[in-house]
Each structure stands twice: as C-alpha cells, then as structure tokens.
Design a protein around this motif. Structure first.
Motif, PDB file in Angstrom:
ATOM      1  N   VAL A 259       0.854  -1.198   0.000  1.00  0.00           N
ATOM      2  CA  VAL A 259       0.000   0.000   0.000  1.00  0.00           C
ATOM      3  C   VAL A 259       0.886   1.243   0.000  1.00  0.00           C
ATOM      4  CG1 VAL A 259      -1.731   1.301   1.278  1.00  0.00           C
ATOM      5  CG2 VAL A 259      -1.892  -1.182   1.146  1.00  0.00           C
ATOM      6  N   GLN A 260       0.632   2.134  -0.952  1.00  0.00           N
ATOM      7  CA  GLN A 260       1.419   3.369  -1.048  1.00  0.00           C
ATOM      8  C   GLN A 260       0.731   4.554  -0.372  1.00  0.00           C
ATOM      9  OE1 GLN A 260       0.823   2.425  -4.806  1.00  0.00           O
ATOM     10  NE2 GLN A 260       2.715   1.315  -5.139  1.00  0.00           N
ATOM     11  N   SER A 261      -0.611   4.618  -0.430  1.00  0.00           N
ATOM     12  CA  SER A 261      -1.299   5.766   0.158  1.00  0.00           C
ATOM     13  C   SER A 261      -2.732   5.414   0.523  1.00  0.00           C
ATOM     14  CB  SER A 261      -1.297   6.961  -0.801  1.00  0.00           C
ATOM     15  OG  SER A 261      -2.078   6.693  -1.928  1.00  0.00           O
ATOM     16  N   ILE A 262      -3.252   6.165   1.503  1.00  0.00           N
ATOM     17  CA  ILE A 262      -4.651   6.063   1.924  1.00  0.00           C
ATOM     18  C   ILE A 262      -5.184   7.488   2.022  1.00  0.00           C
ATOM     19  CG2 ILE A 262      -6.274   5.296   3.696  1.00  0.00           C
ATOM     20  CD1 ILE A 262      -4.147   3.288   4.625  1.00  0.00           C
ATOM     21  N   ALA A 263      -6.347   7.742   1.440  1.00  0.00           N
ATOM     22  CA  ALA A 263      -6.968   9.064   1.515  1.00  0.00           C
ATOM     23  C   ALA A 263      -8.433   8.915   1.894  1.00  0.00           C
ATOM     24  CB  ALA A 263      -6.846   9.795   0.185  1.00  0.00           C
ATOM     25  N   LEU A 264      -8.946   9.882   2.649  1.00  0.00           N
ATOM     26  CA  LEU A 264     -10.356   9.908   3.032  1.00  0.00           C
ATOM     27  C   LEU A 264     -11.019  11.148   2.442  1.00  0.00           C
ATOM     28  CD1 LEU A 264     -10.397   8.809   6.762  1.00  0.00           C
ATOM     29  CD2 LEU A 264     -11.557   7.708   4.875  1.00  0.00           C
ATOM     30  N   PHE A 265     -12.141  10.931   1.773  1.00  0.00           N
ATOM     31  CA  PHE A 265     -12.915  12.015   1.178  1.00  0.00           C
ATOM     32  C   PHE A 265     -14.293  12.044   1.828  1.00  0.00           C
ATOM     33  CE2 PHE A 265      -9.791  10.784  -1.912  1.00  0.00           C
ATOM     34  CZ  PHE A 265      -9.413  11.953  -2.532  1.00  0.00           C
ATOM     35  N   VAL A 266     -14.788  13.236   2.127  1.00  0.00           N
ATOM     36  CA  VAL A 266     -16.113  13.416   2.714  1.00  0.00           C
ATOM     37  C   VAL A 266     -16.942  14.219   1.711  1.00  0.00           C
ATOM     38  CG1 VAL A 266     -17.409  14.295   4.674  1.00  0.00           C
ATOM     39  CG2 VAL A 266     -15.099  13.399   5.025  1.00  0.00           C
ATOM     40  N   GLU A 267     -17.936  13.568   1.143  1.00  0.00           N
ATOM     41  CA  GLU A 267     -18.679  14.118   0.000  1.00  0.00           C
ATOM     42  C   GLU A 267     -19.265  15.503   0.249  1.00  0.00           C
ATOM     43  OE1 GLU A 267     -22.040  12.704  -3.209  1.00  0.00           O
ATOM     44  OE2 GLU A 267     -21.847  11.613  -1.337  1.00  0.00           O
ATOM     45  N   LYS A 268     -19.942  15.731   1.361  1.00  0.00           N
ATOM     46  CA  LYS A 268     -20.674  16.985   1.557  1.00  0.00           C
ATOM     47  C   LYS A 268     -19.924  18.019   2.399  1.00  0.00           C
ATOM     48  CE  LYS A 268     -25.226  14.947   0.953  1.00  0.00           C
ATOM     49  NZ  LYS A 268     -26.534  14.706   1.564  1.00  0.00           N
ATOM     50  N   ASN A 269     -18.650  17.816   2.660  1.00  0.00           N
ATOM     51  CA  ASN A 269     -17.875  18.826   3.384  1.00  0.00           C
ATOM     52  C   ASN A 269     -17.442  19.941   2.429  1.00  0.00           C
ATOM     53  OD1 ASN A 269     -18.103  17.621   5.848  1.00  0.00           O
ATOM     54  ND2 ASN A 269     -15.927  17.320   6.158  1.00  0.00           N
ATOM     55  N   PRO A 270     -17.163  21.133   2.953  1.00  0.00           N
ATOM     56  CA  PRO A 270     -16.726  22.236   2.099  1.00  0.00           C
ATOM     57  C   PRO A 270     -15.454  21.901   1.302  1.00  0.00           C
ATOM     58  CG  PRO A 270     -17.256  23.035   4.301  1.00  0.00           C
ATOM     59  CD  PRO A 270     -17.330  21.542   4.353  1.00  0.00           C
ATOM     60  N   PHE A 271     -14.544  21.144   1.899  1.00  0.00           N
ATOM     61  CA  PHE A 271     -13.339  20.654   1.232  1.00  0.00           C
ATOM     62  C   PHE A 271     -13.324  19.135   1.408  1.00  0.00           C
ATOM     63  CE2 PHE A 271     -12.417  24.994   2.542  1.00  0.00           C
ATOM     64  CZ  PHE A 271     -12.036  25.546   1.329  1.00  0.00           C
TER      65      PHE A 271
ATOM     66  N   ALA B 250      -8.242  13.707   4.661  1.00  0.00           N
ATOM     67  CA  ALA B 250      -6.967  13.170   5.137  1.00  0.00           C
ATOM     68  C   ALA B 250      -6.294  12.409   4.016  1.00  0.00           C
ATOM     69  CB  ALA B 250      -7.191  12.247   6.329  1.00  0.00           C
ATOM     70  N   SER B 251      -4.975  12.472   3.996  1.00  0.00           N
ATOM     71  CA  SER B 251      -4.197  11.734   3.005  1.00  0.00           C
ATOM     72  C   SER B 251      -2.850  11.400   3.615  1.00  0.00           C
ATOM     73  CB  SER B 251      -4.005  12.585   1.742  1.00  0.00           C
ATOM     74  OG  SER B 251      -3.141  11.936   0.841  1.00  0.00           O
ATOM     75  N   ILE B 252      -2.472  10.121   3.555  1.00  0.00           N
ATOM     76  CA  ILE B 252      -1.163   9.723   4.062  1.00  0.00           C
ATOM     77  C   ILE B 252      -0.438   8.891   3.010  1.00  0.00           C
ATOM     78  CG2 ILE B 252      -1.843   9.760   6.495  1.00  0.00           C
ATOM     79  CD1 ILE B 252      -1.874   6.688   6.383  1.00  0.00           C
ATOM     80  N   GLU B 253       0.850   9.090   2.935  1.00  0.00           N
ATOM     81  CA  GLU B 253       1.730   8.293   2.081  1.00  0.00           C
ATOM     82  C   GLU B 253       2.467   7.333   3.008  1.00  0.00           C
ATOM     83  OE1 GLU B 253       1.958   8.708  -1.338  1.00  0.00           O
ATOM     84  OE2 GLU B 253       0.335  10.177  -1.132  1.00  0.00           O
TER      85      GLU B 253
ATOM     86  N   VAL C 277       5.091  -0.645   5.871  1.00  0.00           N
ATOM     87  CA  VAL C 277       4.290  -0.067   6.949  1.00  0.00           C
ATOM     88  C   VAL C 277       2.904  -0.694   6.942  1.00  0.00           C
ATOM     89  CG1 VAL C 277       3.224   2.073   7.786  1.00  0.00           C
ATOM     90  CG2 VAL C 277       5.547   2.102   6.925  1.00  0.00           C
ATOM     91  N   LEU C 278       2.362  -0.958   8.119  1.00  0.00           N
ATOM     92  CA  LEU C 278       1.023  -1.515   8.251  1.00  0.00           C
ATOM     93  C   LEU C 278      -0.001  -0.539   7.672  1.00  0.00           C
ATOM     94  CD1 LEU C 278      -0.796  -3.753   9.531  1.00  0.00           C
ATOM     95  CD2 LEU C 278      -0.875  -2.317  11.571  1.00  0.00           C
ATOM     96  N   PRO C 279      -0.797  -0.952   6.687  1.00  0.00           N
ATOM     97  CA  PRO C 279      -1.757  -0.037   6.052  1.00  0.00           C
ATOM     98  C   PRO C 279      -3.017   0.133   6.905  1.00  0.00           C
ATOM     99  CG  PRO C 279      -1.837  -2.162   4.978  1.00  0.00           C
ATOM    100  CD  PRO C 279      -0.771  -2.248   6.018  1.00  0.00           C
ATOM    101  N   TYR C 280      -2.991   1.106   7.800  1.00  0.00           N
ATOM    102  CA  TYR C 280      -4.094   1.351   8.728  1.00  0.00           C
ATOM    103  C   TYR C 280      -4.160   2.853   8.969  1.00  0.00           C
ATOM    104  CZ  TYR C 280      -6.576   1.525  13.199  1.00  0.00           C
ATOM    105  OH  TYR C 280      -7.459   1.822  14.196  1.00  0.00           O
ATOM    106  N   LEU C 281      -5.369   3.375   9.017  1.00  0.00           N
ATOM    107  CA  LEU C 281      -5.558   4.798   9.271  1.00  0.00           C
ATOM    108  C   LEU C 281      -6.733   4.968  10.221  1.00  0.00           C
ATOM    109  CD1 LEU C 281      -5.000   7.824   8.539  1.00  0.00           C
ATOM    110  CD2 LEU C 281      -6.632   7.532   6.681  1.00  0.00           C
ATOM    111  N   LYS C 282      -6.550   5.783  11.252  1.00  0.00           N
ATOM    112  CA  LYS C 282      -7.647   6.142  12.154  1.00  0.00           C
ATOM    113  C   LYS C 282      -7.554   7.639  12.400  1.00  0.00           C
ATOM    114  CE  LYS C 282      -9.905   5.218  16.522  1.00  0.00           C
ATOM    115  NZ  LYS C 282      -9.944   4.403  17.731  1.00  0.00           N
TER     116      LYS C 282
END
Length: 156
Positions: free
Chosen positions: A90-102, A106-109, A114-119
């Motif tokens: 896993v190279q990256s994990i990103a979180l998108f929230v549809e109805k937020n202003p932006f 979150a985005s991590i490389e 590295v253990l692919p986990y995001l909280k």
C-alpha cells in the motif's frame, strides 16, 4: 554541581544561537518532510474535483478496503473513522467526505513495509458518504460508507 550548571548554560547558549540563526533565515532545514503535499486536491470544493486532483478515476468498491465508523454520529465535530486495508504494498490512503466544504479530509503516504491502517477523527458538516481511496501495487481501491450526523461539525 558546577559541571551540570556549565552544561546547562552551554546548551541554552547553543539553543539560543540556533533559534536566532533560524529566525534570521541563515540556517535552513536540509529536508522538509511536508513539502510535497497535494495542494490542489485539498483545495478542491467538490468531490469530483478532489478525486480528479488526487489522481483517482471512478472505480467500484473493493472488499479489501473497509471503513469502520458509527452509522450515526451524535456530533459531526468528532467522528472517529478507521480504514482497514487487506492489501500488500500500500502506497497511500486518503479519506474524502462528499458533503464537506473541502472533501479531501486526510491523506497519508506510506513507506514500504508499513502496516496499512488509518484512524482519524473527521469533522462532518452533515450526513454524508465517506470514501476511502487506497493506492496499492499500481492500482486504486475504494470503499464507501454512509454516516449519519445529528449535529453538524463544519459550521453547523
């Protein structure tokens, strides 16, 4: 006792000199870790624009990526969201929230191995879909989850 005092004074003098040189711009860090961030993706105001700037094309949801979050959050100001990934390389994990202003929240490389986990605690404006985008092995994987919010957190 004098040796400890002398050591403390020398350390304070060195620290003060370093701060003065940094402030004057004469001492610069050799490596800036956060310099290569995706500013257009974080500045996008629609989900489509954010996904495009992040370099993601529409793909179906994958079973290898899982979003763990409450179905209904009482306060949108603090919604804990976990992303579990069952993929190698896993190279990256990103979180998108549809109805937020932006939408890009979150985005991590990740470094190799590295253990692919995001909280992360997200701030949700209203009930919305959260999308996790994972890049692994040259492919893109997506998971989507609907989260209800009773009290908005982004100015609501």
């Amino acid at each position: 006792m004098d040796a400890i005092r002398r050591h403390l004074l020398q350390s304070a003098a060195r620290g003060g000199l370093a701060v003065a040189l940094l402030g004057a711009g004469l001492l610069r860090p050799t490596r800036v870790l956060a310099a290569d961030w995706n500013q257009p993706a974080f500045a996008a105001t629609t989900l489509g624009d954010a996904l495009k700037a992040y370099g993601t094309s529409p793909v179906p949801d994958s079973r290898e990526v899982q979003i763990i979050a409450a179905d209904v959050a009482e306060n949108g100001g603090n919604v804990p969201v976990e992303v579990l990934v069952k993929l190698p390389a896993v190279q990256s994990i990103a979180l998108f929230v549809e109805k937020n202003p932006f939408p890009l929240a979150a985005s991590i490389e990740l470094a190799p191995g590295v253990l692919p986990y995001l909280k992360v605690p997200l701030k949700l404006a209203e009930s919305t879909r959260v999308k996790a985008v994972v890049k692994a092995g040259g492919k893109t994987y997506v998971a989507t989850r609907e989260i209800g919010v009773t009290i908005g957190g982004c100015g609501g």
